[in-house]
Scaffold this motif. Sequence first.
Motif, PDB file in Angstrom:
ATOM      1  N   LEU A 166       0.828  -1.211   0.000  1.00  0.00           N
ATOM      2  CA  LEU A 166       0.000   0.000   0.000  1.00  0.00           C
ATOM      3  C   LEU A 166       0.862   1.260   0.000  1.00  0.00           C
ATOM      4  O   LEU A 166       0.506   2.255  -0.639  1.00  0.00           O
ATOM      5  CB  LEU A 166      -0.940  -0.013   1.210  1.00  0.00           C
ATOM      6  CG  LEU A 166      -2.110  -1.004   1.104  1.00  0.00           C
ATOM      7  CD1 LEU A 166      -2.788  -1.176   2.452  1.00  0.00           C
ATOM      8  CD2 LEU A 166      -3.118  -0.534   0.056  1.00  0.00           C
TER       9      LEU A 166
ATOM     10  N   ASN B 216      -0.742   4.705  -0.421  1.00  0.00           N
ATOM     11  CA  ASN B 216      -1.719   4.505   0.654  1.00  0.00           C
ATOM     12  C   ASN B 216      -3.126   5.026   0.341  1.00  0.00           C
ATOM     13  O   ASN B 216      -3.642   5.937   1.006  1.00  0.00           O
ATOM     14  CB  ASN B 216      -1.210   5.145   1.947  1.00  0.00           C
ATOM     15  CG  ASN B 216       0.015   4.416   2.497  1.00  0.00           C
ATOM     16  OD1 ASN B 216       1.131   4.918   2.389  1.00  0.00           O
ATOM     17  ND2 ASN B 216      -0.202   3.241   3.070  1.00  0.00           N
TER      18      ASN B 216
ATOM     19  N   GLU C 154      -5.872   3.744   1.070  1.00  0.00           N
ATOM     20  CA  GLU C 154      -6.799   3.487   2.172  1.00  0.00           C
ATOM     21  C   GLU C 154      -6.916   4.677   3.124  1.00  0.00           C
ATOM     22  O   GLU C 154      -7.928   4.835   3.834  1.00  0.00           O
ATOM     23  CB  GLU C 154      -6.364   2.230   2.954  1.00  0.00           C
ATOM     24  CG  GLU C 154      -5.195   2.383   3.893  1.00  0.00           C
ATOM     25  CD  GLU C 154      -3.821   2.446   3.235  1.00  0.00           C
ATOM     26  OE1 GLU C 154      -2.825   2.533   3.976  1.00  0.00           O
ATOM     27  OE2 GLU C 154      -3.752   2.394   1.983  1.00  0.00           O
TER      28      GLU C 154
ATOM     29  N   ILE D  88     -14.253   4.876   6.143  1.00  0.00           N
ATOM     30  CA  ILE D  88     -14.500   3.433   6.148  1.00  0.00           C
ATOM     31  C   ILE D  88     -15.265   3.000   7.390  1.00  0.00           C
ATOM     32  O   ILE D  88     -14.994   3.468   8.503  1.00  0.00           O
ATOM     33  CB  ILE D  88     -13.165   2.668   6.075  1.00  0.00           C
ATOM     34  CG1 ILE D  88     -12.448   2.966   4.741  1.00  0.00           C
ATOM     35  CG2 ILE D  88     -13.374   1.169   6.232  1.00  0.00           C
ATOM     36  CD1 ILE D  88     -11.032   2.405   4.663  1.00  0.00           C
TER      37      ILE D  88
ATOM     38  N   HIS E  60     -15.606  -0.626   9.136  1.00  0.00           N
ATOM     39  CA  HIS E  60     -14.919  -1.912   9.058  1.00  0.00           C
ATOM     40  C   HIS E  60     -15.745  -2.969   9.765  1.00  0.00           C
ATOM     41  O   HIS E  60     -16.130  -2.780  10.924  1.00  0.00           O
ATOM     42  CB  HIS E  60     -13.538  -1.791   9.713  1.00  0.00           C
ATOM     43  CG  HIS E  60     -12.584  -2.869   9.340  1.00  0.00           C
ATOM     44  ND1 HIS E  60     -11.392  -3.068  10.010  1.00  0.00           N
ATOM     45  CD2 HIS E  60     -12.613  -3.819   8.360  1.00  0.00           C
ATOM     46  CE1 HIS E  60     -10.741  -4.078   9.455  1.00  0.00           C
ATOM     47  NE2 HIS E  60     -11.462  -4.553   8.463  1.00  0.00           N
TER      48      HIS E  60
ATOM     49  N   THR F 252      -7.296  -6.974  -2.008  1.00  0.00           N
ATOM     50  CA  THR F 252      -7.537  -5.895  -1.049  1.00  0.00           C
ATOM     51  C   THR F 252      -6.908  -4.585  -1.527  1.00  0.00           C
ATOM     52  O   THR F 252      -7.539  -3.518  -1.458  1.00  0.00           O
ATOM     53  CB  THR F 252      -6.982  -6.274   0.337  1.00  0.00           C
ATOM     54  OG1 THR F 252      -7.559  -7.518   0.764  1.00  0.00           O
ATOM     55  CG2 THR F 252      -7.314  -5.206   1.365  1.00  0.00           C
TER      56      THR F 252
ATOM     57  N   PHE G  35      -8.866  -0.978  -2.505  1.00  0.00           N
ATOM     58  CA  PHE G  35      -8.535   0.359  -2.008  1.00  0.00           C
ATOM     59  C   PHE G  35      -8.243   1.325  -3.161  1.00  0.00           C
ATOM     60  O   PHE G  35      -8.660   2.486  -3.128  1.00  0.00           O
ATOM     61  CB  PHE G  35      -7.336   0.288  -1.063  1.00  0.00           C
ATOM     62  CG  PHE G  35      -7.643  -0.293   0.292  1.00  0.00           C
ATOM     63  CD1 PHE G  35      -8.801   0.030   0.967  1.00  0.00           C
ATOM     64  CD2 PHE G  35      -6.756  -1.173   0.893  1.00  0.00           C
ATOM     65  CE1 PHE G  35      -9.082  -0.493   2.223  1.00  0.00           C
ATOM     66  CE2 PHE G  35      -7.027  -1.709   2.156  1.00  0.00           C
ATOM     67  CZ  PHE G  35      -8.189  -1.367   2.817  1.00  0.00           C
TER      68      PHE G  35
ATOM     69  N   LEU H 206     -16.211  -2.103   4.487  1.00  0.00           N
ATOM     70  CA  LEU H 206     -15.079  -3.000   4.292  1.00  0.00           C
ATOM     71  C   LEU H 206     -15.263  -4.258   5.138  1.00  0.00           C
ATOM     72  O   LEU H 206     -15.312  -4.190   6.365  1.00  0.00           O
ATOM     73  CB  LEU H 206     -13.795  -2.274   4.690  1.00  0.00           C
ATOM     74  CG  LEU H 206     -12.469  -2.963   4.447  1.00  0.00           C
ATOM     75  CD1 LEU H 206     -12.180  -3.063   2.955  1.00  0.00           C
ATOM     76  CD2 LEU H 206     -11.341  -2.184   5.146  1.00  0.00           C
TER      77      LEU H 206
ATOM     78  N   THR I  25      -7.378  -6.558   5.488  1.00  0.00           N
ATOM     79  CA  THR I  25      -8.156  -5.317   5.529  1.00  0.00           C
ATOM     80  C   THR I  25      -7.839  -4.473   6.764  1.00  0.00           C
ATOM     81  O   THR I  25      -8.221  -3.301   6.835  1.00  0.00           O
ATOM     82  CB  THR I  25      -9.663  -5.614   5.543  1.00  0.00           C
ATOM     83  OG1 THR I  25      -9.995  -6.353   6.734  1.00  0.00           O
ATOM     84  CG2 THR I  25     -10.077  -6.414   4.317  1.00  0.00           C
TER      85      THR I  25
ATOM     86  N   ILE J 234      -6.443  -0.082   8.241  1.00  0.00           N
ATOM     87  CA  ILE J 234      -7.152   1.197   8.113  1.00  0.00           C
ATOM     88  C   ILE J 234      -7.530   1.732   9.492  1.00  0.00           C
ATOM     89  O   ILE J 234      -7.534   1.011  10.489  1.00  0.00           O
ATOM     90  CB  ILE J 234      -8.420   1.048   7.234  1.00  0.00           C
ATOM     91  CG1 ILE J 234      -9.281  -0.151   7.669  1.00  0.00           C
ATOM     92  CG2 ILE J 234      -8.024   0.842   5.780  1.00  0.00           C
ATOM     93  CD1 ILE J 234     -10.356   0.136   8.627  1.00  0.00           C
TER      94      ILE J 234
END
Length: 403
Positions: free
Chosen positions: A31, A36, A38, A43, A45, A120, A124, A137, A148, A151
């Motif tokens: 990421l 990045n 995310e 989000i 989760h 994943t 993102f 997510l 995941t 984040i």
Amino acid sequence: MIPKLDEYKKQFDIKSDDAIKPGLEAIEEALASVLNPEKDLRIIHVAGTNGKGSTIAVMEAILQTHGFETGVFSSPAILDIHDQIRINGQPITADELAYVFEEMEAAGLSGMLTDFELLTVAAFLAFRNAAPDYVLLETGMGGRLDSTNVITPLVSVITSIALDHTGFLGDSVEKIASHKAGIIKPYIPVVIGELPNEAKDIILAEAIHTKSLVRAYGENFTMEQEEIETFRGMNTFELPTRNMKGPHQAINHAVALEALSVAGVPLKQEKVAEAIANVQLPFRFQKISDNVYIDGAHNPAAATMLVRTIEEQFPGEKVDWIVGMLNTKDYGETLKILAPLANSFTFVDFPHPQAAKAEDVQALCPTENSRIVSFELINLKNTGENIKVVVGSLYLLSDLMRQ
């Protein structure tokens, strides 16, 4: 096994490992290589043994009815890789996903990740490109070491905890709860469904450690069965009609509503009622023809909820079960739960590397009226007096829907 993933990997010459390797170091490095994405997203989760997909579907429907744009990452696939990444309720298009794979190829991600980690990262990137108002997510497995879990969400959600994936998550509810609790982040609120006491203790201890506010079903919010079903939590909503049936879905709906409220989403009574009257999720007691249903109940806890739903919707009726399970699941205990409603059992082999052999599942069948049929000969029409329910692995149901 992610249908059609290999086509994209081949097209863009990206390699990834089909093994399961819990841990966050590889995906965090990947990421960082794609700046990045995310970190640009709002989000919610969601972890849990059962109920993740339903809870996300309810949140997705409510958000869209209020005019918000949404992104959803879920697993496993219903038909193929595209429906695991949804944007505004629609599977990601081939062109959109190809653009994402071009980004990953340019960043040199080949050979760094497992298949699920690669997907994943793709999710993102897709959400950064689409810029939805909210991303929902879903964890792939567990939570603490799931790919995941990189984040900082608006709110963490844990829908339920029961024995499942014991080979990776542990052989007790407490060990599994410890994995799920790992999605709780410092100072970020967490909404939890109806959990066993031993699991709830683990979650509360984690929340104390992270100084996170906990909103628990049955204590801080609930779904009350009054003349009109009524949600009472941070907000109150009357729900005249709920399309997704079963007492467990009442809890999933309550968790979804409380999570959205905790996340600061402004909700209106008429929009909430409209969404809940129409929301549906594939493979959750889904009617596919007259008196024929499919349901992805693949462990004892989910089977218990399915039986309750059938008893609520079809009191006193018997079921002709068609069953296909993965060999990683407790299919013996699952069959015991289904058996009291059984008129018959039909067991089926289906194309998945971890599919349990139909004869092995049948060997644990607690009733005499059972048989084995090949996958190609499964009859999805109902010619008898009883309702017919295809139950078990989501991979089985996906394969049937692709036929």
